[in-house]
Design a protein around this motif. Structure first.
Motif, short mmCIF file in Angstrom:
data_model
loop_
_atom_site.label_atom_id
_atom_site.label_comp_id
_atom_site.label_asym_id
_atom_site.label_seq_id
_atom_site.Cartn_x
_atom_site.Cartn_y
_atom_site.Cartn_z
N GLY A 106 -12.23 -43.32 -21.14
CA GLY A 106 -13.70 -43.47 -20.51
C GLY A 106 -13.50 -42.88 -19.16
O GLY A 106 -14.83 -43.08 -18.24
N HIS A 107 -12.73 -42.37 -18.37
CA HIS A 107 -12.61 -41.89 -17.23
C HIS A 107 -12.11 -40.32 -17.01
O HIS A 107 -11.32 -39.93 -17.73
CB HIS A 107 -11.42 -42.87 -16.12
N PRO A 108 -12.57 -39.82 -15.87
CA PRO A 108 -12.20 -38.36 -15.94
C PRO A 108 -10.40 -38.48 -15.42
O PRO A 108 -10.15 -39.08 -14.65
CB PRO A 108 -12.92 -38.05 -14.64
N VAL A 109 -10.09 -37.56 -16.16
CA VAL A 109 -8.48 -37.30 -16.15
C VAL A 109 -8.07 -35.76 -16.23
O VAL A 109 -8.61 -35.04 -17.06
CB VAL A 109 -7.56 -38.26 -16.93
N TRP A 110 -7.17 -35.47 -15.47
CA TRP A 110 -6.64 -34.12 -15.36
C TRP A 110 -5.16 -34.23 -16.05
O TRP A 110 -4.37 -35.10 -15.67
CB TRP A 110 -6.71 -33.43 -14.02
#
Length: 131
Positions: A42-46
């Motif tokens: 549910g969260h932006p991750v690289w």
């Protein structure tokens, strides 16, 4: 340009948090052009080669920028919360809180210092250093 899902995540935040998210996503994309980005849990991750490197999420204390291997960066501004994992983070509550030069330095360090989170389940919760 951040991934479409990340753009949507950012757009759902308050005006202040959206501005913080947009700056973070732009700088991360610029500094880690080889990274794959997506919403993860549910969260932006690289990710670099499938390994989570950096991401951010909205929490009570503010917008949390987390580096999965940040505990070994030797950066006093990054807070190490636990001890079991190697993550470290910083909270932002205003766009002016972002030290862009420090952020760029942390992102450069994130390429050199990496713990293998990709295979943590296979290793029954044990982390091994990749770089």
């Amino acid at each position: 340009m951040p991934h479409k899902d990340i753009q949507n995540y950012n757009a759902q935040q308050s005006e202040t948090d959206q501005a913080i998210c947009d700056v973070l996503a732009t700088i991360i994309d610029t500094q880690l052009p080889e990274a794959e980005s997506k919403l993860w849990h549910g969260h932006p991750v690289w990710f670099l080669e499938g390994n989570p490197i950096v991401g951010y999420s909205k929490q009570k204390k503010g917008l949390r920028l987390m580096f999965w291997s940040g505990a070994d960066f030797e950066e006093p501004d990054l807070n190490i919360l636990g001890g079991k994992f190697k993550d470290a983070s910083i909270f932002y509550n205003a766009i002016n809180d972002i030290d862009i030069e420090a952020l760029k330095r942390w992102l450069e360090t994130s390429k050199r210092i990496q713990w293998d989170y990709k295979n943590i389940v296979k290793r029954k919760g044990r982390l091994e250093r990749l770089k």
